[in-house]
Enzyme design. Sequence first.
Site, short mmCIF file in Angstrom:
data_model
loop_
_atom_site.label_atom_id
_atom_site.label_comp_id
_atom_site.label_asym_id
_atom_site.label_seq_id
_atom_site.Cartn_x
_atom_site.Cartn_y
_atom_site.Cartn_z
N ASP A 154 -1.21 5.21 -1.46
CA ASP A 154 -1.16 3.76 -1.37
C ASP A 154 -2.22 3.19 -2.31
OD1 ASP A 154 -0.12 1.49 0.75
OD2 ASP A 154 -2.14 1.06 0.05
N ILE A 155 -1.85 2.17 -3.09
CA ILE A 155 -2.79 1.53 -4.00
C ILE A 155 -3.82 0.74 -3.18
CG2 ILE A 155 -3.06 -0.09 -5.92
CD1 ILE A 155 -0.14 0.56 -6.66
N GLU B 106 3.43 -1.09 -1.88
CA GLU B 106 2.58 -0.37 -2.83
C GLU B 106 2.37 1.08 -2.42
OE1 GLU B 106 -0.23 -2.52 0.08
OE2 GLU B 106 1.74 -2.81 -0.83
#
Length: 234
Positions: free
Chosen positions: A97-98, A140
């Site tokens: 996950d960003i 994301e």
Amino acid sequence: KMAASPITDGRGMVRGCLVSLNDVTELDRKNVELERTLSELEDSRKKIEAQNEELKQLANIDPLTGCMNRRAFFETVEQLIAQSRRDGSHICCLMTDIDKFKTFNDTYGHAVGDQVLVQVSRVLKAALRPTDVMCRYGGEEFGIILPGVAALRAAVVAERIRVEAQAGPGIRSIPGLRVTASFGLSSLEFGAPGLKTLIDEADQALYAAKQTGRNKVVRFDEMPPVQRQAVAGG
């Protein structure tokens, strides 16, 4: 079309010639039309196949990042897990996950947020083997399956990708923009009965990475039981 054949008597002497004339113009015309029709049908078949392939791609691929979408990911990985059960091979799952992605959208706008997603997906894909499977899991978050890789090796791979993801996404319109990602890792070695549990465990490890500082790799089997329960419930 003309054909000729001799006429002979009982002693084999030629007494004349039989000439026949056949008008094949209509037959030739029909043959030409048939060939043209068959050619057109073949062209149509190729166009339909190309359109079907395009529709398949649209159904399986995330349009922004070009990654596999979640539905196609599940279908593909279910087959890999079935194969793993048959031959006893390893399978690991990475969920990534960003970090603080909402900040990019809020600060610079959704266009820059989309650029970050595209750049991170490129870094992830470039770091994987052709046999690995990756999807945009949602928002994301990305899901990665590493067939034939044990947990210890998968942790090394995840750490390398984490470093590359941090250095790789260069958004030219925003000089100095820093992008990092957190990773959670699980493996069939840890006892997951199937794909859903495998992903859930990797997700728990991902959220543990988020809660303990971000920009790191956390293995599900190394999480304390209490932390697992807290992450699972939160």
